[in-house]
Design an enzyme around this catalytic site. Structure first.
Site, PDB file in Angstrom:
ATOM      1  N   GLU A 336       0.375  -1.717  -0.147  1.00 22.01           N
ATOM      2  CA  GLU A 336       0.024   0.001   0.436  1.00 22.01           C
ATOM      3  C   GLU A 336       0.997   1.474   0.038  1.00 22.01           C
ATOM      4  O   GLU A 336       0.434   2.540   0.627  1.00 22.01           O
ATOM      5  CB  GLU A 336      -0.534   0.285   1.337  1.00 22.01           C
ATOM      6  CG  GLU A 336      -1.791  -1.202   1.930  1.00 22.01           C
ATOM      7  CD  GLU A 336      -2.636  -1.897   2.342  1.00 22.01           C
ATOM      8  OE1 GLU A 336      -4.426  -1.451   1.795  1.00 22.01           O
ATOM      9  OE2 GLU A 336      -2.484  -0.867   3.736  1.00 22.01           O
TER      10      GLU A 336
HETATM   11  C1  TNX Z   1      -4.872  -3.701   4.925  1.00 22.14           C
HETATM   12  S1  TNX Z   1      -2.662  -6.311   4.248  1.00 22.14           S
HETATM   13  C2  TNX Z   1      -3.670  -3.730   5.413  1.00 22.14           C
HETATM   14  C3  TNX Z   1      -3.182  -3.193   6.998  1.00 22.14           C
HETATM   15  C4  TNX Z   1      -4.566  -3.051   7.569  1.00 22.14           C
HETATM   16  C5  TNX Z   1      -5.507  -4.141   7.068  1.00 22.14           C
HETATM   17  C6  TNX Z   1      -6.599  -4.054   7.334  1.00 22.14           C
HETATM   18  C7  TNX Z   1      -1.499  -5.434   3.875  1.00 22.14           C
HETATM   19  C8  TNX Z   1      -0.745  -5.866   4.044  1.00 22.14           C
HETATM   20  N1  TNX Z   1      -2.024  -3.990   4.683  1.00 22.14           N
HETATM   21  O1  TNX Z   1      -2.411  -2.151   5.959  1.00 22.14           O
HETATM   22  O2  TNX Z   1      -4.103  -3.249   8.559  1.00 22.14           O
HETATM   23  O3  TNX Z   1      -5.601  -4.178   6.114  1.00 22.14           O
HETATM   24  O4  TNX Z   1      -7.196  -5.887   7.571  1.00 22.14           O
END
Ligand code: TNX
Length: 522
Positions: A336
């Site tokens: 992300e």
């Molecule tokens: C996505 S899964 C994220 C996290 C959040 C999560 C909450 C991932 C690699 N990144 O930063 O905590 O969703 O479910």
């Protein structure tokens, strides 16, 4: 056994003899009706029982400290509920009735370092494995062959009978992990140890710690002290945060290691870095320190990927982390990074991968890292998008499976679950169990997969009670998916076994979710 008829005769005669021998507490018992999670590969019952008594001695073969430690671990597990102070001794040549024997032997190919066999007769219990790790896994099976009361912290009434027969067992996947986000909410070393103890029962062998994110930096880095002095003092919703000193961290690593659980440390980069960006102004492209952050948005922060001084920072962090990481992996996050331009992101991952390699470790990253040029021993962790893992496999890279809609422990069971999130859907206990890592993503087969991992993100999880509620009982199913080949798994059989396992979770004091889909036996 020669043939079916003679085995039936044998079992019935043994049963009859046992019934008549009123002085003995041996009783007819059926090894196949025990509820072991994860389910062993081969179980061959012989219809009788072994009794664990005060006189039982645990013998280990071979004088190594590791063997002794394994034997002592078993004695300690059995102690609180039985109140037996079982002797632990180096084995003599002759086996004697009433005892438990731990041996290192050459088991069949394929059993690896985690495979084991248990041979239980009326007289003795023998555990064989290629490696003490296999004995440790076997001990978890043995625990589950005793009445659930064995897990109680106070003395319980016996007798402590174990059904006779043989078990041969080994895992399907080498990597069977969980992840805990200690950044959004901090968990104390003691709490991690408590969690590690629970995970060991299910033969989980990896604990991935998400040590940094926008809301908190949780590991001491001696060359960059403000990371924890400033970045460690916050968490989601304004709690006081916290961090592990390197000494505390090493103690956790050792504690896990004694239970054959490897810690995988994660520093999430180049996004999810607000805590670092608030601690050091120079990590920002504009040279201005960010405000500390206690909300739950994602994707707004980034390291300055084209600035060489950023790589001095990354090098120091990875160097210090590698020095306190005996395990093979370092996780660099990579998810992300919405405000990092794609070419900058790729440039960053490629450089960080070189740094991880320089310090002798294998890089793991969330699936987005597949956009970079990966080394063949790097690992991409699938969580959401099915194109990235395919990109990774096309580069010859192995995949760690964490599909959010199946295995995210922070997803609610249903709309009424408190706490938890639901962006990837609700995950009831059946849905958590009913999937096969090797047929989930088109283009990714069994041979591309190193294993599975169940992440618990903690935006909404603040203490052990909430952690346990989200983790249990789903973790039992994930442990089984990691250990048992898909063709040997069946939800209708599993839900009954899980229902009987509930008593054991109760005895362990676990605050688990009593799903209506499971016939819990009180
Ligand atoms: C996505 S899964 C994220 C996290 C959040 C999560 C909450 C991932 C690699 N990144 O930063 O905590 O969703 O479910």
């Amino acid at each position: 056994m020669k043939n079916d008829w003679s085995s039936v005769m044998y079992v019935s005669i043994t049963m009859m003899l046992t019934l008549f021998a009123s002085c003995s507490t041996n009783q007819p018992m059926d090894l196949t009706s025990e509820s072991i999670i994860p389910k062993p590969q081969v179980i061959a019952p012989t219809g009788n029982s072994f009794e664990l008594t005060e006189q039982t001695t645990i013998y280990y073969h071979g004088g190594s400290d590791e063997m002794k430690q394994t034997a002592v671990f078993l004695a300690e597990i059995l102690r609180p509920a039985t109140a037996f102070k079982l002797d632990v001794r180096l084995a003599e040549d002759k086996e004697q009735s009433g005892n438990i024997y731990l041996n290192l032997t050459d088991l069949d190919e394929g059993q690896g370092s985690e495979g084991y066999e248990i041979i239980i007769t009326k007289e003795t219990i023998t555990l064989n494995a290629n490696h003490p790790e296999g004995l440790f896994r076997g001990i978890q099976t043995l625990r589950q062959l005793l009445p659930a009361g064995i897990e109680m912290k106070k003395k319980q009434a016996g007798p402590w009978l174990i059904a006779t027969g043989e078990i041969r067992d080994y895992p399907e996947y080498a990597y069977r992990g969980v992840m805990l986000d200690v950044s959004r909410h901090f968990f104390l070393p003691e709490q991690l140890k408590q969690y590690i103890d629970l995970l060991a029962l299910y033969k989980i062998n990896i604990l991935h710690l998400h040590l940094s994110d926008d809301q908190g930096w949780r590991i001491e880095i001696k060359s960059w002290p403000r990371l924890t002095e400033i970045g460690g003092k916050t968490e989601v919703d304004g709690g006081k945060g916290g961090f592990y000193t390197q000494e505390e961290y090493s103690d956790i690593v050792n504690y896990a290691g004694e239970r054959y659980i490897t810690i995988v440390p994660e520093i999430d980069m180049p996004g999810h870095t607000n805590a670092a960006l608030a601690s050091y102004a120079k990590l920002n492209c504009d040279g201005k320190a960010r405000e500390l952050y206690t909300g739950t948005e994602v994707g707004f922060s980034t390291l300055c990927t084209r600035d060489d001084s950023t790589y001095k920072f990354v090098d120091d962090v990875i160097r210090e982390l590698a020095a306190i990481t005996p395990g093979p992996y370092i996780h660099i996050g990579g998810d992300e990074s919405h405000v990092t331009k794609k070419p900058d992101y790729i440039y960053f991952i490629n450089r960080v991968q070189q740094i991880v390699e320089k310090y002798g470790k294998q890089m793991i990253g969330w699936e987005e890292i597949a956009q970079a040029e990966l080394l063949s021993n790097s690992i991409a962790q699938h969580w959401r998008n099915s194109e990235y893992p395919v990109l990774a496999v096309n580069q010859g890279v192995k995949i760690l499976m964490s599909p959010a809609n199946k295995i995210y422990l922070d997803m609610k069971y249903d709309s009424t679950t408190q706490p938890g999130l639901s962006w990837a859907g609700f995950i009831e206990v059946d849905s958590a169990y009913l999937w096969d890592p090797a047929s989930l993503v088109k283009g990714i087969g069994r041979e591309d997969i190193i294993g599975i991992e169940a992440p618990l993100w903690t935006e909404t999880i603040t203490n052990m009670e909430e952690l346990e509620y989200m983790v249990f009982p789903r973790i039992a199913g994930y442990a089984e998916i990691g250990w048992v080949p898909a063709e040997n798994r069946d939800w209708n059989e599993y839900r009954l076994r899980l229902g009987r396992h509930g008593k054991r979770m109760d005895a362990m004091g676990i605050n688990f979710y009593r799903s209506d889909l499971v016939p819990w036996i009180e």
